[in-house]
Design an enzyme around this catalytic site. Structure first.
Site, PDB file in Angstrom:
ATOM      1  N   ASN A 173      -1.644 -10.893   8.400  1.00  0.00           N
ATOM      2  CA  ASN A 173      -2.663  -9.874   8.595  1.00  0.00           C
ATOM      3  C   ASN A 173      -3.970 -10.320   7.961  1.00  0.00           C
ATOM      4  OD1 ASN A 173      -3.430  -6.971   9.281  1.00  0.00           O
ATOM      5  ND2 ASN A 173      -3.950  -7.058   7.105  1.00  0.00           N
ATOM      6  N   GLU A 174      -5.036 -10.337   8.749  1.00  0.00           N
ATOM      7  CA  GLU A 174      -6.401 -10.519   8.251  1.00  0.00           C
ATOM      8  C   GLU A 174      -6.590 -11.670   7.271  1.00  0.00           C
ATOM      9  OE1 GLU A 174      -7.744  -6.768   6.771  1.00  0.00           O
ATOM     10  OE2 GLU A 174      -7.827  -5.909   8.767  1.00  0.00           O
ATOM     11  N   TYR A 196     -12.965  -2.210  12.557  1.00  0.00           N
ATOM     12  CA  TYR A 196     -13.492  -1.082  11.784  1.00  0.00           C
ATOM     13  C   TYR A 196     -14.993  -0.847  11.961  1.00  0.00           C
ATOM     14  CZ  TYR A 196      -9.050  -0.679   9.365  1.00  0.00           C
ATOM     15  OH  TYR A 196      -7.717  -0.488   9.089  1.00  0.00           O
ATOM     16  N   ASP A 221       2.247   0.537  -8.123  1.00  0.00           N
ATOM     17  CA  ASP A 221       3.610   0.590  -8.683  1.00  0.00           C
ATOM     18  C   ASP A 221       4.467   1.650  -7.989  1.00  0.00           C
ATOM     19  OD1 ASP A 221       2.703  -1.309 -10.399  1.00  0.00           O
ATOM     20  OD2 ASP A 221       2.995  -0.162 -12.244  1.00  0.00           O
ATOM     21  N   ARG A 233       3.774   0.426  12.904  1.00  0.00           N
ATOM     22  CA  ARG A 233       3.519  -0.911  12.354  1.00  0.00           C
ATOM     23  C   ARG A 233       3.646  -0.857  10.838  1.00  0.00           C
ATOM     24  NH1 ARG A 233      -2.105  -4.096  11.434  1.00  0.00           N
ATOM     25  NH2 ARG A 233      -1.074  -5.888  10.489  1.00  0.00           N
ATOM     26  N   GLN A 254       0.800  -1.216   0.000  1.00  0.00           N
ATOM     27  CA  GLN A 254       0.000   0.000   0.000  1.00  0.00           C
ATOM     28  C   GLN A 254       0.840   1.277   0.000  1.00  0.00           C
ATOM     29  OE1 GLN A 254      -2.536  -1.795   3.318  1.00  0.00           O
ATOM     30  NE2 GLN A 254      -4.059  -0.652   2.162  1.00  0.00           N
ATOM     31  N   HIS A 271      -1.796  -5.209 -12.664  1.00  0.00           N
ATOM     32  CA  HIS A 271      -1.322  -5.013 -14.044  1.00  0.00           C
ATOM     33  C   HIS A 271      -2.235  -5.723 -15.051  1.00  0.00           C
ATOM     34  CE1 HIS A 271       2.974  -4.253 -12.350  1.00  0.00           C
ATOM     35  NE2 HIS A 271       2.191  -3.198 -12.256  1.00  0.00           N
ATOM     36  N   GLU A 300      -5.297  -2.114  14.186  1.00  0.00           N
ATOM     37  CA  GLU A 300      -5.828  -1.213  13.162  1.00  0.00           C
ATOM     38  C   GLU A 300      -7.184  -0.710  13.618  1.00  0.00           C
ATOM     39  OE1 GLU A 300      -6.162  -2.523   9.055  1.00  0.00           O
ATOM     40  OE2 GLU A 300      -4.250  -3.566   9.180  1.00  0.00           O
ATOM     41  N   ASN A 313      -7.796  -6.065  14.548  1.00  0.00           N
ATOM     42  CA  ASN A 313      -8.086  -4.957  13.634  1.00  0.00           C
ATOM     43  C   ASN A 313      -9.591  -4.740  13.707  1.00  0.00           C
ATOM     44  OD1 ASN A 313      -5.439  -5.321  12.927  1.00  0.00           O
ATOM     45  ND2 ASN A 313      -5.825  -5.781  10.759  1.00  0.00           N
ATOM     46  N   HIS A 328       1.158  -9.169   4.570  1.00  0.00           N
ATOM     47  CA  HIS A 328      -0.010  -8.285   4.455  1.00  0.00           C
ATOM     48  C   HIS A 328      -0.479  -8.320   2.992  1.00  0.00           C
ATOM     49  CE1 HIS A 328      -2.037  -4.720   6.614  1.00  0.00           C
ATOM     50  NE2 HIS A 328      -2.683  -4.856   5.463  1.00  0.00           N
TER      51      HIS A 328
HETATM   52  C1  GAL Z   1      -7.669  -3.614   6.570  1.00  0.00           C
HETATM   53  C2  GAL Z   1      -6.329  -3.883   5.921  1.00  0.00           C
HETATM   54  C3  GAL Z   1      -5.577  -2.645   5.542  1.00  0.00           C
HETATM   55  C4  GAL Z   1      -6.462  -1.530   5.049  1.00  0.00           C
HETATM   56  C5  GAL Z   1      -7.652  -1.343   5.954  1.00  0.00           C
HETATM   57  C6  GAL Z   1      -8.656  -0.299   5.493  1.00  0.00           C
HETATM   58  O1  GAL Z   1      -8.553  -4.639   6.265  1.00  0.00           O
HETATM   59  O2  GAL Z   1      -5.500  -4.625   6.766  1.00  0.00           O
HETATM   60  O3  GAL Z   1      -4.602  -3.011   4.628  1.00  0.00           O
HETATM   61  O4  GAL Z   1      -6.785  -1.707   3.761  1.00  0.00           O
HETATM   62  O5  GAL Z   1      -8.344  -2.534   6.107  1.00  0.00           O
HETATM   63  O6  GAL Z   1      -9.605  -0.847   4.627  1.00  0.00           O
END
Ligand code: GAL
Length: 500
Positions: free
Chosen positions: A183-184, A326, A69, A94, A36, A56, A396, A324, A139
């Protein structure tokens, strides 16, 4: 008469102030991930990852047809990133290692000198500023050479990953004390194989996603055991994995069973085998998927079983719980004949569960994310209730916007509201939350959402060849919280010059 009043006043102020303080030793950080931010996809001897190939070959799969890229060009701008981490006052940063940069063949027979040096320099520069490196090994950016051999659906991946982990531990273990293996896995196994919207773009909801899930758990365990047996004594570090949990709650009081099931398909798959006392898959889920597989005419369950030996290999392979977090969903059982939307964001067809959101959860720019801060507190308690009184490290948490505005009040509010819930969880519920990580330190390449989705505390100008980074109001706010070690700071209502 005046004395007691003063006492009462200062007592009240004291209570107000300290209620907002984080415990001593609580750590604040921010995160990014290699694909990222790094760019430099083909410099030196780096090989292609599945994300290089996917973006690509399938520009149509990315909302703005962009690639990683160049991304934030952190491969060249890493010193600026370290400066930013320092401006924010982070206790830790991190980031992830690109497997393809360190081991271009995918295998450990050849280690790239450039890759080795890049991460070594980054780690040293962070440590010089007093910032702890927290390193993720995987990741989402698998070497394409390994994908060609089946990638995460090939059981040999556990060994390949173990070898990669051993190289990283031996190169950096003297300086890195907190490691995340993967990760995830929910995203790179279930989102990816159920929908094809993530690399490698293969749609195999029945088998691909669950084979990947089992191999991911085994790969994590292999790496943890390697650390435990070969490095722990010497380096005294900690290793776990970062799991993305969505908070699920019943649409109404009759839907607890459907909710528990969906929570187990989402979270339990990657936590029960590792963190529970009994090990193995969550039993209710195992039963349900076996039943469903039979109905679908399969001869065995789509969820590949663990052997006793594998169960023992995996059980207890953690030093803390990496979370993580959200957003949230409601869950309910589908009505007879009702079509259940695709897993994992709006439905779980295998479980006949329909997912939705409540009207008072505030939508963010992307339809995936709804703000429901209290869910974080509930999620933390869920982890404690399921797996006991273990350290939980939030790895996260963040807010998505589509505009690049520096005055990001919505993001400031998001962080304040979620950090408030973390404090409540620690102080009222007695959950051992040991750290918090903002996603993300800087705007970056948001997978299939390209550069549209912005999560950064710092904005990045993607039209500028230097990829200039500028602090948002949320950066100012977060820096103050860190400095005060408290939420008792004035909110930034507008950008000011005063900072850091
Ligand atoms: C998580 C992921 C990150 C980032 C974040 C926001 O799922 O680990 O790379 O994309 O969500 O969407």
């Amino acid at each position: 008469m005046w004395l007691p009043k003063i006492l009462v006043f200062s007592a009240l102020v004291g209570v107000a102030c300290c209620k907002q303080n984080f415990p001593p030793g609580f750590k604040f950080g921010a995160a990014t991930a290699a694909y990222q931010v790094e760019g430099a996809w083909n410099v030196s001897d780096k090989s292609e990852s599945i994300w290089d190939v996917f973006t690509h070959d399938h520009p149509e799969a990315i909302i703005d047809r962009s690639t990683g890229d160049v991304a934030c060009d952190s491969y060249h701008q890493w010193q600026r990133d370290v400066e930013i981490a320092s401006e924010l006052g982070l206790h830790f940063y991190r980031f992830s290692i690109a497997w393809t940069r360190l081991l271009p063949n995918g295998f450990s027979n050849y280690v790239s000198e450039d890759g080795k040096e890049y991460y070594s320099n980054l780690i040293d520069a962070l440590l010089e500023k007093g910032i702890e490196p927290v390193v993720t090994l995987y990741h989402f950016d698998l070497p394409q050479s390994l994908q060609n051999l089946g990638g995460w659906t090939n059981p040999l991946i556990a060994n390949w990953f173990g070898e990669y982990a051993r190289v990283a531990f031996s190169l950096y273990g003297d300086r890195v004390k907190t490691w995340l293996t993967i990760n995830e896995p929910i995203v790179y196994c279930q989102v990816s194989y159920s929908t094809g919207i993530h690399a490698p773009g293969i749609v195999s909801p029945d088998f691909g996603s669950l084979m990947c899930s089992k191999n991911a758990v085994l790969a994590h365990a292999k790496a943890w055991r390697i650390y435990d047996e070969e490095f722990r004594q010497k380096y005294q570090g900690k290793v776990s994995l970062a799991n993305l949990l969505f908070w699920f709650e019943p649409e109404d009081e009759n839907e607890q069973e459907a909710t528990d099931l969906v929570q187990q398909l989402w979270s339990g798959v990657y936590t029960h085998p590792i963190f529970s006392k009994d090990g193995g898959w969550p039993p209710e889920l195992e039963k349900k998927l076996a039943e469903k597989s039979r109905q679908q005419g399969y001869t065995g369950s789509k969820l590949p079983p663990f052997t006793q030996e594998e169960k023992e290999l995996v059980g207890g392979t953690y030093d803390f719980f990496g979370l993580n977090f959200y957003t949230a969903r409601t869950a309910r059982k589908a009505q007879a004949g009702e079509k259940v939307g695709p897993w994992p964001f709006i439905g779980a067809p295998d479980l006949d569960v329909v997912m939705s959101v409540r009207p008072d959860w505030k939508p963010q720019a992307s339809q995936l994310f709804f703000s429901y801060p209290r869910a974080l507190r509930l999620q933390l308690s869920w982890v404690k209730q399921q797996y006991g009184d273990i350290d939980i490290f939030i790895l996260e948490n963040g807010f998505v916007g589509y505009d690049a505005d520096l005055n990001d009040q919505d993001r400031v509010n998001f962080y304040r509201d979620h950090l408030e819930q973390v404090l409540l969880s620690i102080k009222e519920d007695g959950v051992k939350v040991v750290g918090y990580t903002a996603w993300s330190m800087i705007d970056n390449y948001e997978w299939s959402d390209g550069y549209r989705s912005k999560f950064g505390l710092y904005a990045v100008d993607f039209a500028d060849p230097q990829r200039a980074r500028r602090p948002r109001a949320s950066a100012q706010y977060y820096a103050r919280v860190i400095k005060q070690h408290s939420l008792d700071v004035h909110d930034t209502n507008k950008l000011t010059d005063e900072l850091y």
